[in-house]
Design a protein around this motif. Structure first.
Motif, PDB file in Angstrom:
ATOM      1  N   MET A  73       0.802  -1.228   0.000  1.00 20.60           N
ATOM      2  CA  MET A  73       0.000   0.000   0.000  1.00 20.60           C
ATOM      3  C   MET A  73       0.832   1.276   0.000  1.00 20.60           C
ATOM      4  O   MET A  73       0.307   2.362   0.177  1.00 20.60           O
ATOM      5  CB  MET A  73      -1.019   0.015   1.143  1.00 20.60           C
ATOM      6  N   GLY A  74       2.141   1.158  -0.251  1.00 23.48           N
ATOM      7  CA  GLY A  74       2.953   2.333  -0.522  1.00 23.48           C
ATOM      8  C   GLY A  74       3.472   3.094   0.674  1.00 23.48           C
ATOM      9  O   GLY A  74       3.959   4.218   0.537  1.00 23.48           O
ATOM     10  N   LYS A  75       3.435   2.520   1.869  1.00 24.82           N
ATOM     11  CA  LYS A  75       3.876   3.238   3.067  1.00 24.82           C
ATOM     12  C   LYS A  75       5.397   3.230   3.177  1.00 24.82           C
ATOM     13  O   LYS A  75       6.040   2.194   2.976  1.00 24.82           O
ATOM     14  CB  LYS A  75       3.251   2.600   4.309  1.00 24.82           C
ATOM     15  N   LYS A  76       5.967   4.376   3.506  1.00 26.12           N
ATOM     16  CA  LYS A  76       7.408   4.454   3.729  1.00 26.12           C
ATOM     17  C   LYS A  76       7.837   3.474   4.812  1.00 26.12           C
ATOM     18  O   LYS A  76       7.113   3.239   5.779  1.00 26.12           O
ATOM     19  CB  LYS A  76       7.802   5.868   4.174  1.00 26.12           C
ATOM     20  N   LEU A  77       9.037   2.931   4.676  1.00 28.31           N
ATOM     21  CA  LEU A  77       9.518   1.943   5.629  1.00 28.31           C
ATOM     22  C   LEU A  77       9.554   2.501   7.043  1.00 28.31           C
ATOM     23  O   LEU A  77       9.141   1.818   7.998  1.00 28.31           O
ATOM     24  CB  LEU A  77      10.908   1.449   5.220  1.00 28.31           C
ATOM     25  N   ALA A  82       7.179   2.488  12.553  1.00 24.17           N
ATOM     26  CA  ALA A  82       6.507   3.202  13.641  1.00 24.17           C
ATOM     27  C   ALA A  82       5.126   2.607  13.910  1.00 24.17           C
ATOM     28  O   ALA A  82       4.690   2.506  15.073  1.00 24.17           O
ATOM     29  CB  ALA A  82       6.393   4.681  13.313  1.00 24.17           C
ATOM     30  N   GLU A  83       4.426   2.202  12.841  1.00 29.14           N
ATOM     31  CA  GLU A  83       3.116   1.577  13.031  1.00 29.14           C
ATOM     32  C   GLU A  83       3.237   0.272  13.810  1.00 29.14           C
ATOM     33  O   GLU A  83       2.437   0.016  14.721  1.00 29.14           O
ATOM     34  CB  GLU A  83       2.451   1.316  11.676  1.00 29.14           C
ATOM     35  N   ILE A  84       4.216  -0.528  13.465  1.00 31.86           N
ATOM     36  CA  ILE A  84       4.386  -1.810  14.151  1.00 31.86           C
ATOM     37  C   ILE A  84       4.762  -1.601  15.617  1.00 31.86           C
ATOM     38  O   ILE A  84       4.290  -2.330  16.505  1.00 31.86           O
ATOM     39  CB  ILE A  84       5.434  -2.680  13.435  1.00 31.86           C
ATOM     40  N   ASP A  85       5.567  -0.596  15.908  1.00 37.71           N
ATOM     41  CA  ASP A  85       5.886  -0.272  17.306  1.00 37.71           C
ATOM     42  C   ASP A  85       4.608   0.058  18.088  1.00 37.71           C
ATOM     43  O   ASP A  85       4.434  -0.372  19.237  1.00 37.71           O
ATOM     44  CB  ASP A  85       6.848   0.911  17.375  1.00 37.71           C
ATOM     45  N   ASN A 131      -5.197   1.972   5.333  1.00 35.72           N
ATOM     46  CA  ASN A 131      -4.093   2.914   5.522  1.00 35.72           C
ATOM     47  C   ASN A 131      -3.181   2.570   6.693  1.00 35.72           C
ATOM     48  O   ASN A 131      -2.004   2.913   6.689  1.00 35.72           O
ATOM     49  CB  ASN A 131      -4.609   4.353   5.636  1.00 35.72           C
ATOM     50  N   PHE A 132      -3.720   1.885   7.711  1.00 41.72           N
ATOM     51  CA  PHE A 132      -2.902   1.350   8.798  1.00 41.72           C
ATOM     52  C   PHE A 132      -3.311  -0.109   8.983  1.00 41.72           C
ATOM     53  O   PHE A 132      -4.077  -0.447   9.884  1.00 41.72           O
ATOM     54  CB  PHE A 132      -3.108   2.155  10.085  1.00 41.72           C
ATOM     55  N   PRO A 133      -2.794  -0.997   8.113  1.00 42.65           N
ATOM     56  CA  PRO A 133      -3.334  -2.363   8.041  1.00 42.65           C
ATOM     57  C   PRO A 133      -3.031  -3.248   9.245  1.00 42.65           C
ATOM     58  O   PRO A 133      -3.603  -4.336   9.352  1.00 42.65           O
ATOM     59  CB  PRO A 133      -2.689  -2.917   6.763  1.00 42.65           C
ATOM     60  N   PHE A 134      -2.153  -2.806  10.148  1.00 39.88           N
ATOM     61  CA  PHE A 134      -1.921  -3.560  11.382  1.00 39.88           C
ATOM     62  C   PHE A 134      -2.478  -2.809  12.589  1.00 39.88           C
ATOM     63  O   PHE A 134      -3.041  -3.429  13.497  1.00 39.88           O
ATOM     64  CB  PHE A 134      -0.423  -3.850  11.557  1.00 39.88           C
ATOM     65  N   TYR A 135      -2.334  -1.500  12.613  1.00 42.66           N
ATOM     66  CA  TYR A 135      -2.823  -0.711  13.738  1.00 42.66           C
ATOM     67  C   TYR A 135      -4.338  -0.794  13.894  1.00 42.66           C
ATOM     68  O   TYR A 135      -4.851  -1.004  15.000  1.00 42.66           O
ATOM     69  CB  TYR A 135      -2.382   0.742  13.566  1.00 42.66           C
TER      70      TYR A 135
END
Length: 451
Positions: A73-77, A82-85, A131-135
């Protein structure tokens, strides 16, 4: 019907998944219903073990999950990391605090006393965005699992690999079969699940139009819902703000996830005495930004989630300009990329005035003073997040208190924390997720009365 994972950078099909049949969905719901009968009777400590393991696995797999988001989905690494944290923090928070948050509470009256207890209700159906597929699934899953509920998730169709990876972590963390289930279904078939009597509640994050349909259907079935819908969040800059710091901050926050965040600042409201100087500073920052491959380091922003999303944003910009808005910067599209864009002098009735533009677009409104800034901020059908910038904290709090939004931040964009509830008002939805309120949305707060 196949559900495809497509790289927005180049249109490459990365993976393909067959949609579940109605019979397969029915079997999944039956397994969840059966699992609930056992899971609800587990102790908090037993359930917490699973959540703690999930948090550890997220930290362990952070790099591969960030890369998966970049590709799908094109999110910067760095944004993916930060999302995973944050996801790990959410699982840890509810593992550590769930029991105390749901602890019985004594009540008294003149002729006796009672106790409020919190009991799980059953299957919770989460309908999640891309847009936040894990959060997003984490903030539905973690509080409900610790409370004793079980969760079915229908994820957005453009992130099926992320959806599968989320489910795999739950499996690897030791979640029993049926306690967490990823439903591989398209939007057209997602609604039928709401009608199933075994499903007890629905948590939805997405557009206002889709949310209204979900809420209507759930209402007909007398099922509770939590809705986090769209927003056109105001970003008020007062005349005593630190302009250098705030301009740099706006450029950074506006380009997070290429502007594809519900609580991203959308309407930039500037007191006229500082407007020109502030806009020049923001423009200078945005002009320095470079697009690039989200799987690589060393660039500033990636593509939107799909080329169609970019086409839609481009159309909103074009229609706004045709309606009289001034294009101060950007506005062009190349594939799934949209240039950082600033629109000013925006007339009523144009998309930039009252629609959510889900991309790197700053819609600027110049006002006379603080009072008018508050009026413009509240002149919207939405009320998700909001923020105000000033060197005077007391002034900032005063303005924040007057803004009609679920969250109001002083000298920081609206953001999310495991420990703090978030949600919206007006057409931005209702209910709260995360913190001490999020865990209470889908429990039976039962009174036991004694004499």
């Amino acid at each position: 019907m196949a559900i495809n994972s497509i790289n927005p950078l180049n249109g490459e099909v990365l993976a393909s998944f067959e949609e579940m049949t109605s019979n397969q969905v029915d079997i999944a719901i039956a397994k969840a219903n059966l699992a609930f009968k056992t899971w609800k009777n587990k102790s908090f400590s037993e359930r917490a073990v699973v959540l703690s393991r999930a948090a550890a696995l997220y930290r362990e797999r952070k790099e591969e999950l960030a890369m998966l988001m970049a590709e799908e989905m094109g999110k910067k690494l760095e944004h993916g990391r930060a999302e995973i944290d944050l996801v790990a923090e959410i699982f840890d928070y509810y593992a550590d605090e769930g029991e105390s948050l749901l602890a019985p509470k004594k009540l008294s009256t003149k002729d006796g006393e009672g106790t409020m207890i919190n009991q799980p209700v059953g299957i919770i159906y989460g309908i999640q965005p891309w847009n936040f597929p894990f959060y997003h699934p984490a903030r539905c899953t973690a509080p409900n699992l610790i409370a004793g509920n079980v969760v079915l998730t229908k994820h957005a169709s453009n992130v099926p690999q992320c959806a599968k990876a989320f489910e795999q972590i739950m499996i690897d963390a030791g979640t029993p079969e049926g306690v967490y289930t990823n439903l591989v279904v398209s939007s057209r078939n997602a609604g039928a699940i709401i009608d199933d009597d075994r499903v007890q509640g629905v948590s939805f994050t997405g557009s206002n139009a889709a949310g209204a349909k979900v809420a209507e259907q759930a209402g007909r079935n007398v099922k509770k819902t939590v809705m986090e819908l769209g927003g056109v969040d105001p970003f008020i800059v007062l005349d005593d703000a630190n302009l250098d710091k705030t301009a740099e901050y706006l450029a950074f926050t506006k380009m997070l996830c290429s502007g594809q965040i519900c609580i991203s600042p959308k309407r930039i409201i500037l007191v006229e005495s500082i407007a020109e100087e502030f806009l020049n500073k923001v423009k200078a920052h945005l002009q320095e930004l470079t697009p690039g491959d989200p799987t690589k380091e060393g660039y500033h922003y990636g593509p939107l989630s799909t080329e169609k999303a970019a086409i839609d944003v481009e159309a909103q910009i074009k229609k706004s300009v045709e309606g009289g808005a001034k294009l101060l910067l950007g506005g062009k599209r190349e594939g799934a990329f949209i240039q950082p864009t600033i629109l000013t002098d925006i007339p009523s009735g144009t998309p930039a005035f009252d629609e959510e533009i889900f991309g790197p677009v700053a819609n600027v409104f110049v006002v006379k003073d603080e009072a008018e800034a508050i009026k413009v901020a509240n002149d919207s059908q939405f009320g998700l997040g909001s923020s105000v910038y000033t060197e005077n904290e007391a002034r900032g709090i005063r303005v924040a208190e007057q803004m009609e939004a679920g969250t109001a931040f002083v000298n920081h964009m609206s953001w999310t924390y495991a420990t703090m509830p978030m949600g919206g008002v007006k057409k931005s939805g209702y209910g709260r997720e995360l913190g001490h309120l999020g865990i209470k949305e889908f429990v039976n707060e039962k009174l036991i009365r004694t004499f």
